[in-house]
Design a protein around this motif. Structure first.
Motif, PDB file in Angstrom:
ATOM      1  N   THR A  17     -46.053 -12.976   0.027  1.00 43.88           N
ATOM      2  CA  THR A  17     -45.142 -11.890   0.389  1.00 43.88           C
ATOM      3  C   THR A  17     -43.933 -12.429   1.147  1.00 43.88           C
ATOM      4  O   THR A  17     -42.782 -12.071   0.848  1.00 43.88           O
ATOM      5  N   CYS A  18     -44.201 -13.298   2.121  1.00 41.31           N
ATOM      6  CA  CYS A  18     -43.101 -13.915   2.879  1.00 41.31           C
ATOM      7  C   CYS A  18     -42.220 -14.759   1.965  1.00 41.31           C
ATOM      8  O   CYS A  18     -40.991 -14.790   2.117  1.00 41.31           O
ATOM      9  N   GLY A  19     -42.840 -15.446   1.007  1.00 48.01           N
ATOM     10  CA  GLY A  19     -42.077 -16.269   0.085  1.00 48.01           C
ATOM     11  C   GLY A  19     -41.164 -15.458  -0.806  1.00 48.01           C
ATOM     12  O   GLY A  19     -39.986 -15.811  -1.010  1.00 48.01           O
ATOM     13  N   ILE A  20     -41.690 -14.365  -1.336  1.00 44.84           N
ATOM     14  CA  ILE A  20     -40.891 -13.492  -2.209  1.00 44.84           C
ATOM     15  C   ILE A  20     -39.732 -12.871  -1.437  1.00 44.84           C
ATOM     16  O   ILE A  20     -38.593 -12.803  -1.927  1.00 44.84           O
ATOM     17  N   ILE A  21     -40.026 -12.429  -0.211  1.00 47.46           N
ATOM     18  CA  ILE A  21     -38.967 -11.839   0.627  1.00 47.46           C
ATOM     19  C   ILE A  21     -37.886 -12.881   0.922  1.00 47.46           C
ATOM     20  O   ILE A  21     -36.686 -12.580   0.875  1.00 47.46           O
ATOM     21  N   SER A  22     -38.298 -14.096   1.206  1.00 50.48           N
ATOM     22  CA  SER A  22     -37.337 -15.166   1.518  1.00 50.48           C
ATOM     23  C   SER A  22     -36.411 -15.455   0.342  1.00 50.48           C
ATOM     24  O   SER A  22     -35.227 -15.760   0.519  1.00 50.48           O
ATOM     25  N   ILE A  23     -36.953 -15.348  -0.878  1.00 49.94           N
ATOM     26  CA  ILE A  23     -36.146 -15.625  -2.075  1.00 49.94           C
ATOM     27  C   ILE A  23     -35.255 -14.447  -2.432  1.00 49.94           C
ATOM     28  O   ILE A  23     -34.048 -14.603  -2.674  1.00 49.94           O
ATOM     29  N   LEU A  24     -35.838 -13.243  -2.445  1.00 49.60           N
ATOM     30  CA  LEU A  24     -35.094 -12.063  -2.893  1.00 49.60           C
ATOM     31  C   LEU A  24     -34.050 -11.599  -1.878  1.00 49.60           C
ATOM     32  O   LEU A  24     -32.990 -11.076  -2.267  1.00 49.60           O
ATOM     33  N   PHE A  25     -34.335 -11.770  -0.604  1.00 52.29           N
ATOM     34  CA  PHE A  25     -33.434 -11.277   0.442  1.00 52.29           C
ATOM     35  C   PHE A  25     -32.840 -12.433   1.249  1.00 52.29           C
ATOM     36  O   PHE A  25     -32.654 -12.340   2.458  1.00 52.29           O
ATOM     37  N   LYS A  26     -32.552 -13.515   0.546  1.00 49.84           N
ATOM     38  CA  LYS A  26     -32.011 -14.720   1.162  1.00 49.84           C
ATOM     39  C   LYS A  26     -30.764 -14.425   1.995  1.00 49.84           C
ATOM     40  O   LYS A  26     -30.662 -14.801   3.168  1.00 49.84           O
ATOM     41  N   ASN A  27     -29.793 -13.739   1.435  1.00 50.87           N
ATOM     42  CA  ASN A  27     -28.522 -13.476   2.131  1.00 50.87           C
ATOM     43  C   ASN A  27     -28.724 -12.577   3.350  1.00 50.87           C
ATOM     44  O   ASN A  27     -28.115 -12.784   4.407  1.00 50.87           O
ATOM     45  N   ASP A  28     -29.572 -11.569   3.191  1.00 54.96           N
ATOM     46  CA  ASP A  28     -29.837 -10.647   4.303  1.00 54.96           C
ATOM     47  C   ASP A  28     -30.516 -11.373   5.467  1.00 54.96           C
ATOM     48  O   ASP A  28     -30.200 -11.121   6.640  1.00 54.96           O
ATOM     49  N   LEU A  29     -31.433 -12.271   5.149  1.00 49.09           N
ATOM     50  CA  LEU A  29     -32.130 -13.016   6.199  1.00 49.09           C
ATOM     51  C   LEU A  29     -31.184 -13.978   6.920  1.00 49.09           C
ATOM     52  O   LEU A  29     -31.278 -14.162   8.137  1.00 49.09           O
ATOM     53  N   GLU A  30     -30.261 -14.588   6.172  1.00 50.33           N
ATOM     54  CA  GLU A  30     -29.285 -15.475   6.798  1.00 50.33           C
ATOM     55  C   GLU A  30     -28.429 -14.712   7.810  1.00 50.33           C
ATOM     56  O   GLU A  30     -28.155 -15.205   8.911  1.00 50.33           O
ATOM     57  N   HIS A  31     -28.048 -13.495   7.437  1.00 55.65           N
ATOM     58  CA  HIS A  31     -27.258 -12.663   8.346  1.00 55.65           C
ATOM     59  C   HIS A  31     -28.097 -12.228   9.545  1.00 55.65           C
ATOM     60  O   HIS A  31     -27.627 -12.254  10.696  1.00 55.65           O
ATOM     61  N   LEU A  32     -29.361 -11.850   9.290  1.00 56.12           N
ATOM     62  CA  LEU A  32     -30.237 -11.384  10.364  1.00 56.12           C
ATOM     63  C   LEU A  32     -30.541 -12.500  11.359  1.00 56.12           C
ATOM     64  O   LEU A  32     -30.598 -12.261  12.576  1.00 56.12           O
ATOM     65  N   PHE A  33     -30.719 -13.717  10.860  1.00 56.85           N
ATOM     66  CA  PHE A  33     -31.031 -14.854  11.721  1.00 56.85           C
ATOM     67  C   PHE A  33     -29.776 -15.488  12.323  1.00 56.85           C
ATOM     68  O   PHE A  33     -29.873 -16.322  13.212  1.00 56.85           O
ATOM     69  N   GLY A  34     -28.618 -15.108  11.796  1.00 63.10           N
ATOM     70  CA  GLY A  34     -27.364 -15.636  12.329  1.00 63.10           C
ATOM     71  C   GLY A  34     -27.125 -17.088  11.993  1.00 63.10           C
ATOM     72  O   GLY A  34     -26.594 -17.844  12.814  1.00 63.10           O
ATOM     73  N   ILE A  35     -27.524 -17.491  10.796  1.00 58.75           N
ATOM     74  CA  ILE A  35     -27.302 -18.877  10.380  1.00 58.75           C
ATOM     75  C   ILE A  35     -26.358 -18.921   9.192  1.00 58.75           C
ATOM     76  O   ILE A  35     -26.198 -17.934   8.462  1.00 58.75           O
ATOM     77  N   ALA A  36     -25.718 -20.064   8.991  1.00 58.42           N
ATOM     78  CA  ALA A  36     -24.738 -20.208   7.909  1.00 58.42           C
ATOM     79  C   ALA A  36     -25.429 -20.117   6.554  1.00 58.42           C
ATOM     80  O   ALA A  36     -26.621 -20.417   6.402  1.00 58.42           O
ATOM     81  N   SER A  37     -24.642 -19.684   5.555  1.00 59.09           N
ATOM     82  CA  SER A  37     -25.176 -19.551   4.209  1.00 59.09           C
ATOM     83  C   SER A  37     -25.558 -20.920   3.652  1.00 59.09           C
ATOM     84  O   SER A  37     -24.735 -21.829   3.570  1.00 59.09           O
TER      85      SER A  37
END
Length: 275
Positions: A17-37
């Motif tokens: 589940t964590c893996g799928i979320i990491s792949i599908l919502f990659k851009n959203d997670l980068e914004h949420l974590f505050g890290i560069a694309s």
């Protein structure tokens, strides 16, 4: 499903589940974590899916050494998460830190339950007593197999983990034999002898030079006739470790090495019987 299978299944579901979320919502997670694309979450997602696949495999196989490696990986994840939270080298946002903490907490719980399940692997009716079985079908009659495997005084000639063995007193039930490996030595007492059927030896694990961390060890060797030209050798080993923690840390390695020894022993017996 037993405790180990349930915990491995839960870990597989959580990791995938964590893996799928990491792949599908990659851009959203980068914004949420505050890290560069970048490809961090994509790579993380792929690795988590691969990890989940290994978990699915072990749900069925339940190999002690593989399960121990899974637990170690979970603990490394928790340690890595703790380092990220403590030093925050990538300036992760508060929201990202909360997510890291939550995931690490779940992984730690899964590691704990998996460890508890691993401690019970190979146990049967009596808590703490582990049982491992090996068998081999060989071309030959029951009598032919028995003549070979009942030569207990020359056990060292077929067992790769024994350098020397000899009968020091008695015969059949009550017989005592001594065994040695390198500088280590111990005695074993025959507790069962049914001619052309089975025999058993209980090891004196309290001997000063006994090399293994076992409180109790008993081996039973059985011959079963399958057809007029084929019979079966069965070996059953019942044992208990001296300390509970050894069920987790020692048992996986002990099982791996012991399986290799028993396979070599059966190979040697089969060669002697069939040649």
């Amino acid at each position: 499903m037993n405790t180990l299978q349930k915990s491995l299944t839960a870990n597989a579901v959580f990791s995938s589940t964590c893996g799928i979320i990491s792949i599908l919502f990659k851009n959203d997670l980068e914004h949420l974590f505050g890290i560069a694309s970048n490809s961090t979450f994509l790579i993380l997602g792929i690795l988590l899916l691969i990890f989940a696949l290994t978990l699915v495999i072990e749900v069925k196989k339940q190999r002690a050494l593989s399960v121990l490696w899974i637990i170690i990986q979970d603990l490394l994840w928790v340690i890595g998460s703790a380092i990220l939270l403590l030093f925050n080298p990538f300036d992760i946002t508060t929201e990202g830190q909360v997510i890291i903490a939550i995931v690490a907490f779940v992984v730690l719980q899964l590691a704990f339950v998996q460890a508890r399940g691993l401690a019970r692997i190979d146990e049967e009716h009596t808590r703490g007593l582990k049982v491992i079985r090996f068998s081999r079908t060989v071309k030959g009659t029951r009598r032919e197999l028995w003549d070979v495997i009942s030569d207990v005084g020359n056990y060292h000639q077929v067992a790769p983990n024994i350098d020397n063995s000899k009968i020091i007193s008695g015969e059949r039930e009550g017989m005592v034999r001594s065994c040695s490996h390198g500088k280590d030595s111990w005695t074993e007492t025959c507790t069962l002898w049914e001619n052309e059927k089975q025999y058993a030896f209980e090891v004196n694990t309290k001997a000063p030079d006994y090399p293994y961390p076992l409180k109790f060890l008993k081996g039973t060797w059985i011959v079963n006739e399958l057809t007029s030209s084929e019979s079966e050798i069965v070996m059953i080993f019942e044992f208990e470790y001296k300390k509970a923690l050894q069920n987790i840390l020692v048992h996986p390695l002990m099982t791996y090495k012991f399986t290799k020894v028993c396979k070599a022993l059966l190979d040697n017996w089969q060669h002697m019987i069939e040649k």
